[in-house]
Design an enzyme around this catalytic site. Structure first.
Site, PDB file in Angstrom:
ATOM      1  CE  LYS A   1      -5.630  -6.951  10.598  1.00 10.67           C
ATOM      2  NZ  LYS A   1      -4.257  -6.414  10.596  1.00 10.67           N
TER       3      LYS A   1
ATOM      4  CE  LYS B   1      -7.096  -3.675   5.260  1.00 12.16           C
ATOM      5  NZ  LYS B   1      -5.780  -4.185   5.172  1.00 12.16           N
TER       6      LYS B   1
ATOM      7  NE  ARG C   1      -2.334  -1.297   3.575  1.00 13.46           N
ATOM      8  CZ  ARG C   1      -1.787  -0.493   4.484  1.00 13.46           C
ATOM      9  NH1 ARG C   1      -1.867   0.824   4.354  1.00 13.46           N
ATOM     10  NH2 ARG C   1      -1.187  -0.994   5.542  1.00 13.46           N
TER      11      ARG C   1
ATOM     12  NE  ARG D   1       0.023  -8.708   2.542  1.00  9.06           N
ATOM     13  CZ  ARG D   1      -0.537  -8.291   3.674  1.00  9.06           C
ATOM     14  NH1 ARG D   1      -1.636  -8.850   4.123  1.00  9.06           N
ATOM     15  NH2 ARG D   1       0.013  -7.311   4.359  1.00  9.06           N
TER      16      ARG D   1
ATOM     17  CG  ASP E   1      -7.389  -7.242   6.790  1.00 10.70           C
ATOM     18  OD1 ASP E   1      -6.419  -7.056   7.540  1.00 10.70           O
ATOM     19  OD2 ASP E   1      -7.635  -6.507   5.811  1.00 10.70           O
TER      20      ASP E   1
ATOM     21  CG  PHE F   1       2.957 -17.602  16.679  1.00 13.17           C
ATOM     22  CD1 PHE F   1       2.498 -17.078  15.473  1.00 13.17           C
ATOM     23  CD2 PHE F   1       4.246 -17.253  17.093  1.00 13.17           C
ATOM     24  CE1 PHE F   1       3.308 -16.250  14.695  1.00 13.17           C
ATOM     25  CE2 PHE F   1       5.052 -16.430  16.316  1.00 13.17           C
ATOM     26  CZ  PHE F   1       4.579 -15.937  15.117  1.00 13.17           C
TER      27      PHE F   1
ATOM     28  CG  HIS G   1      -7.211  -3.004   9.904  1.00 10.28           C
ATOM     29  ND1 HIS G   1      -5.915  -2.554  10.031  1.00 10.28           N
ATOM     30  CD2 HIS G   1      -7.139  -4.051   9.053  1.00 10.28           C
ATOM     31  CE1 HIS G   1      -5.104  -3.298   9.293  1.00 10.28           C
ATOM     32  NE2 HIS G   1      -5.816  -4.216   8.693  1.00 10.28           N
TER      33      HIS G   1
ATOM     34  CE1 TYR H   1       1.574  -7.133  -3.403  1.00  5.66           C
ATOM     35  CE2 TYR H   1       0.573  -5.732  -1.731  1.00  5.66           C
ATOM     36  CZ  TYR H   1       1.241  -6.887  -2.086  1.00  5.66           C
ATOM     37  OH  TYR H   1       1.591  -7.786  -1.118  1.00  5.66           O
ATOM     38  N   GLY H   2      -2.674  -5.478  -4.031  1.00  6.46           N
ATOM     39  CA  GLY H   2      -3.449  -5.576  -2.790  1.00  6.46           C
ATOM     40  C   GLY H   2      -4.421  -4.445  -2.533  1.00  6.46           C
TER      41      GLY H   2
ATOM     42  CG  ASN I   1       0.120 -15.619  12.469  1.00  7.30           C
ATOM     43  OD1 ASN I   1       0.606 -16.733  12.513  1.00  7.30           O
ATOM     44  ND2 ASN I   1       0.445 -14.730  11.539  1.00  7.30           N
TER      45      ASN I   1
ATOM     46  CB  SER J   1      -0.804  -3.555   7.944  1.00  6.29           C
ATOM     47  OG  SER J   1      -1.961  -2.834   7.600  1.00  6.29           O
ATOM     48  CB  ALA J   2       2.538  -6.936   8.739  1.00  2.64           C
ATOM     49  CB  CYS J   3       0.510  -6.034  14.062  1.00  4.85           C
ATOM     50  SG  CYS J   3       1.670  -4.707  13.654  1.00  4.85           S
TER      51      CYS J   3
ATOM     52  CD  GLU K   1       2.161 -21.775  24.315  1.00  4.10           C
ATOM     53  OE1 GLU K   1       1.402 -21.706  25.297  1.00  4.10           O
ATOM     54  OE2 GLU K   1       2.622 -22.842  23.858  1.00  4.10           O
ATOM     55  CG  ASN K   2      -0.695 -14.871  21.178  1.00  3.56           C
ATOM     56  OD1 ASN K   2       0.178 -14.647  22.027  1.00  3.56           O
ATOM     57  ND2 ASN K   2      -0.525 -14.585  19.896  1.00  3.56           N
TER      58      ASN K   2
END
Ligand code: GTP
Ligand code: SPV
Ligand code: MN
Length: 601
Positions: free
Chosen positions: A270, A224, A87, A385, A295, A509, A244, A215-216, A272, A266-268, A511-512
């Site tokens: 979600k 988005k 983005r 992705r 997302d 992961f 989001h 892209y995306g 997972n 983003s990339a934090c 364990e969350n």
């Protein structure tokens, strides 16, 4: 203009209808065709036959590369232009009549200037190309929470992705015909020139114009652009929230399922968290996580006062690097077939490959299509992705298709905070929770162009996605706290706290799940906490750490409260709220001051 494949006044897929309720759509398509001058117009019906034809065409022209069909049936690789891999927040605009309505959180242009700029770019841009008209529905076709849109694009790659990510084709067109209201998204890849690239939003007209990127989030306009920037604006006037957030269902051994919505930038994490597999001991007891969305979350109050949420998307556009059988087995299982990979590496036998896949194989070709050379960087782009239907996820929740949505018990905010912020804390009440969301900070990631690892405020993970002034957005959030409301509890998490040696202190992961368990116990009034000025932290022994190896430093930093550090943080939060001037709700400023004062005592 020659060889238009269909008379634009009669879209072939609206067979049987007189088309009168589609007059606005047909007129817009004709207007766009007159501007962009395509060689042909194709109305997408979303069928398998149509998809097969587009895939074959993209294979012929090199847009898609067939992957190993034994190991990855129906899967393809797309290599985007090397300057078009994420983005572009600096080229993304919100065009409202009054600049203040877009707010300091958005780049702004007047609607007239925005249209002029974009229409000049679109003029004749589809000569020699086919223009695809994509009717789509965000959310289950029968849900009152869903909203429709139409994307016009000259990219068959966009069509193939939108087919996976949205409910696209005939049923969506039928709903558009019923409602006659839809979001208009016009997209062209142009020349993929970063100097001629803009993602422009006109929320007052429910319109998007995107040029110069394939892209995306820049190009799949349902995601988005529609489901967050335009939808957040629409949601404000209609009394709901477009966020989001992932949505998951946590089922306990008694068979009760609680739904949790979580906003991480983003990339934090979600995707997972949405696909989490519980640690072995929990699995044995019967704990399960169900994936509703990874997302985006649209939610609104139901008749019983609770918030009900749908996932407006039908697929996942997930980060490939780091996805492994260990970190996210559900994602890995989902992408074994019928998947489009974008910007990953490939192995000698043509299987997709990325850093962290950890399956014993090696890449021979990098994401640019060059021979892999570790000295020249990773094989997969850090923002590479996969696009895959949610139905292929082993934990996809049957409730994800429920038109009524799922009731939300807890809302979670979180970001990448290497220091200060503990593993989890709970907000005292809704207003405090809104402040916790508004004050969120996180380090930037490869999901957007620009420097990675830079700390910034990213309220509710919506900094790049809120289609209006954040001050008004916080006010809208506060407005849900009214008589009769049964609002979720609000929490903040940080999976990314680092130790003195720079490594993550929390295993993360699967364990969350332990943290989610504590949250639901709090919702039910069953777990203890310690009250601090920043909120409730788990009391000693209340969050199950059995089997987790945490050293002295880990325990202290993940569950501790650093008063001096928080004093400085609250001073910075106060300055941030002040950037929005008098529009910032007083209730939020009061809350910040109340806590800042408590931190002094
Ligand atoms: P977008 O699709 O960009 O919105 O990203 P997302 O929020 O869905 O992030 P995703 O789940 O794809 O995770 C992004 C990165 O964070 C990956 O490299 C993951 O390996 C990493 N990650 C996810 N969860 C955890 C966690 O619990 N701990 C740690 N240390 N890393 C994690
Ligand atoms: C994000 O960046 O938050 C994504 C990927 O989910 S994109 O579709 O590019 O926005
Ligand atoms: Mn995202």
């Amino acid at each position: 203009m020659n060889a238009i494949s269909h008379d634009v006044s009669k879209p072939v897929i609206a067979a049987g209808s007189d088309g009168s309720r589609l007059a606005a759509l047909n007129a817009w398509v004709a207007e766009v065709a007159a501007l962009t001058k395509p060689d042909a117009i194709h109305w997408c019906d979303g069928s398998d036959a149509e998809n097969a034809k587009l895939i074959a065409q993209m294979e012929r022209d090199g847009t898609l590369v067939k992957l190993n069909q034994q190991t990855h049936p129906g899967s393809y690789l797309h290599r985007s232009h090397p300057d078009d891999v994420a983005r572009v927040e600096h080229l993304t605009f919100v065009c409202t009549t009054n600049q203040d309505d877009a707010g300091p959180n958005n780049h702004w242009m007047s609607p007239a200037d925005g249209h002029d700029k974009m229409d000049a770019l679109f003029d004749g841009c589809m000569k020699g190309r086919t223009m695809y008209v994509i009717p789509y529905c965000m959310g289950p076709i029968e849900s009152p929470l869903s909203r429709c849109g139409v994307e016009i694009t000259d990219s068959p790659y966009v069509v193939a992705n939108m087919r996976i990510m949205t409910r696209m084709g005939a049923p969506a067109l039928a709903r558009i015909e019923r409602e006659s209201k839809f979001v208009r998204g016009l997209h062209s890849i142009g020349e993929l020139d970063p100097e001629r690239r803009f993602i422009m939003h006109f929320p007052e007209e429910l319109t998007i114009k995107s040029f110069g990127s394939g892209y995306g989030g820049n190009a799949l306009l349902g995601k988005k652009c529609h489901a967050l920037r335009i939808a957040s604006h629409q949601a404000r006037s209609e009394g709901w929230l477009a966020e989001h957030m992932l949505i998951l269902g946590l089922e306990n051994p008694q068979g009760e399922t609680h739904y949790i919505a979580a906003a991480f930038p983003s990339a934090c994490g979600k995707t997972n968290l949405a696909m989490l597999i519980p640690p072995e001991g929990y699995r044995a007891q019967g704990w399960k996580v169900w994936t509703v969305g990874d997302d985006i979350c649209w939610m609104r109050p139901g008749a019983d006062g609770r918030l009900y949420a749908i996932n407006p998307e039908a697929g996942f556009f997930g980060v490939a690097p780091g996805t492994s059988d260990k970190s996210n087995p559900n994602a890995l299982a989902s992408i074994q077939m019928n998947t489009i990979f974008t910007n990953v590496g490939v192995t000698a036998d043509n299987q997709p490959w990325w850093e962290g896949l950890d399956n014993g194989q090696q890449p021979v070709t990098d994401w640019r299509g060059n021979a892999f050379d570790a000295a020249k960087g990773p094989a997969a782009h850090p923002n590479s992705r996969f696009t895959v239907s949610a139905k292929q996820c082993p934990t996809y929740s049957p409730e994800a298709e429920n038109p009524a949505g799922v009731p939300i018990s807890a809302i979670v905010f979180g970001g990448r905070r290497p220091s200060l912020v503990p593993l989890v804390f709970e907000a005292r009440d809704w207003t405090h929770g809104v402040l916790v969301g508004a004050a969120m900070g996180s380090e930037t990631t490869a999901a957007a162009t620009g420097a990675v690892g830079v700390m910034r405020r990213d309220p509710m993970a919506m900094k790049p996605f809120c289609g209006y002034n954040f001050a008004d957005y916080f006010n809208h959030w506060l407005s849900f706290d009214k008589a009769g409301a049964k609002l979720p509890k609000i929490f903040h998490v940080n999976w990314f706290r680092k130790g003195d040696d720079g490594s993550f202190l929390w295993p993360g992961f699967g364990e969350n799940l332990r943290v989610l368990e504590w949250m639901i116990q709090r919702v039910k009034g069953e777990a203890g906490s310690v009250e601090t000025p920043i909120g409730h932290l788990p009391a000693d022994g209340e969050l199950n750490l059995e089997g987790v190896a945490l050293g002295e430093e880990g325990r202290a930093k993940l569950f501790g409260f650093d008063r001096a550090g928080w004093q400085a943080e609250f001073a910075s939060i106060g300055e941030y709220l002040d950037e929005y001037g008098p529009r910032m709700p007083q209730a939020l400023k009061d809350e910040q001051q109340r806590i800042a004062k408590a931190l002094q005592d």
